[in-house]
Design a protein around this motif. Structure first.
Motif, mmCIF file in Angstrom:
data_model
loop_
_atom_site.group_PDB
_atom_site.id
_atom_site.type_symbol
_atom_site.label_atom_id
_atom_site.label_comp_id
_atom_site.label_asym_id
_atom_site.label_seq_id
_atom_site.Cartn_x
_atom_site.Cartn_y
_atom_site.Cartn_z
ATOM 1 N N ASP A 1 -5.526 16.145 23.240
ATOM 2 C CA ASP A 1 -5.520 15.123 24.380
ATOM 3 C C ASP A 1 -5.534 13.414 23.900
ATOM 4 N N MET A 2 -4.720 13.519 22.917
ATOM 5 C CA MET A 2 -4.744 12.170 22.232
ATOM 6 C C MET A 2 -3.553 11.290 22.757
ATOM 7 N N GLY A 3 -4.030 10.063 23.094
ATOM 8 C CA GLY A 3 -2.628 9.300 23.752
ATOM 9 C C GLY A 3 -3.076 7.770 23.786
ATOM 10 N N TRP A 4 -2.231 7.354 24.792
ATOM 11 C CA TRP A 4 -2.228 5.756 24.873
ATOM 12 C C TRP A 4 -2.207 5.477 26.510
ATOM 13 N N TYR A 5 -3.134 4.345 26.823
ATOM 14 C CA TYR A 5 -3.483 3.881 27.880
ATOM 15 C C TYR A 5 -3.276 2.263 27.920
ATOM 16 N N ARG A 6 -3.099 1.849 29.038
ATOM 17 C CA ARG A 6 -2.950 0.188 28.956
ATOM 18 C C ARG A 6 -3.530 -0.380 30.253
ATOM 19 N N GLN A 7 -3.860 -1.502 30.162
ATOM 20 C CA GLN A 7 -4.758 -2.308 31.498
ATOM 21 C C GLN A 7 -4.195 -3.763 31.387
ATOM 22 N N THR A 8 -4.107 -4.106 32.517
ATOM 23 C CA THR A 8 -3.715 -5.745 32.565
ATOM 24 C C THR A 8 -5.007 -6.394 33.690
ATOM 25 N N PRO A 9 -5.392 -7.465 33.565
ATOM 26 C CA PRO A 9 -6.212 -8.074 34.149
ATOM 27 C C PRO A 9 -6.646 -7.729 35.612
ATOM 28 N N GLY A 10 -7.698 -7.349 36.067
ATOM 29 C CA GLY A 10 -7.943 -7.190 37.595
ATOM 30 C C GLY A 10 -7.347 -5.513 37.854
ATOM 31 N N ASN A 11 -6.785 -5.086 37.138
ATOM 32 C CA ASN A 11 -6.089 -3.576 37.163
ATOM 33 C C ASN A 11 -6.873 -2.451 36.512
ATOM 34 N N GLN A 12 -6.990 -1.107 37.108
ATOM 35 C CA GLN A 12 -7.451 -0.199 36.228
ATOM 36 C C GLN A 12 -6.418 0.278 35.035
ATOM 37 N N ARG A 13 -7.302 0.855 34.229
ATOM 38 C CA ARG A 13 -6.673 1.592 33.122
ATOM 39 C C ARG A 13 -5.795 2.537 33.451
ATOM 40 N N ALA B 1 0.448 -5.680 28.301
ATOM 41 C CA ALA B 1 -1.015 -5.286 28.556
ATOM 42 C C ALA B 1 -1.731 -5.162 27.364
ATOM 43 N N THR B 2 -3.030 -4.845 27.617
ATOM 44 C CA THR B 2 -3.767 -4.326 26.459
ATOM 45 C C THR B 2 -3.588 -2.837 26.451
ATOM 46 N N TYR B 3 -3.315 -2.362 25.262
ATOM 47 C CA TYR B 3 -3.222 -0.752 25.019
ATOM 48 C C TYR B 3 -4.328 -0.334 24.290
ATOM 49 N N TYR B 4 -4.739 0.954 24.938
ATOM 50 C CA TYR B 4 -5.759 1.641 24.207
ATOM 51 C C TYR B 4 -5.500 3.065 24.042
ATOM 52 N N CYS B 5 -6.062 3.312 22.591
ATOM 53 C CA CYS B 5 -5.813 4.676 22.059
ATOM 54 C C CYS B 5 -7.017 5.402 22.554
ATOM 55 N N ASN B 6 -6.789 6.584 23.202
ATOM 56 C CA ASN B 6 -7.733 7.592 23.596
ATOM 57 C C ASN B 6 -7.680 9.018 23.094
#
Length: 119
Positions: free
Chosen positions: A32-44, A89-94
């Motif tokens: 289950d590896m992948g990418w998420y993103r988040q902008t200020p004030g919002n959920q990932r 957005a800021t992108y996060y690896c998970n």
């Protein structure tokens, strides 16, 4: 376990960027590896991720983004095409990682990488 992401930056609308994430440390298995993103004030939110070996995409990126994994399954890439300002957005690896043959999978996050799409 560390997840090291790279590839963010500034791009014009319509352009492309590729993000890469590599896992390191004591690793027995990754799922289950992948990418998420988040902008200020919002959920990932999930952007694109493998689940049970199959890629899943957010409707907002389907057809424009492609997620892939390296042969050793320690790397996940995100090819982002036809980028839009709303992709900024800021992108996060998970990843869900099992460090030993016994024991549970644990969830890990990389430090985010900023993607800015100018109009």
């Amino acid at each position: 376990v560390q997840l090291q992401a790279s590839g963010g930056g500034l791009v014009q609308a319509g352009g492309s960027l590729t993000l890469s994430c590599t896992a390191s440390g004591t690793i027995y298995s990754i799922v289950d590896m992948g990418w998420y993103r988040q902008t200020p004030g919002n959920q990932r939110e999930m952007v694109a991720a493998f689940s049970s070996g199959n890629p899943n995409y957010s409707p907002s990126v389907k057809g424009r983004f492609i997620v892939s994994r390296g042969h050793n399954h320690l790397t996940v890439n995100l090819q982002m095409n036809s980028l839009k300002p709303e992709d900024t957005a800021t992108y996060y690896c998970n990843a869900n990682v099992k460090q030993f043959s016994v024991g549970p999978y644990m969830e890990y996050w990389g430090k985010g990488t900023l993607v800015t799409v100018s109009s």
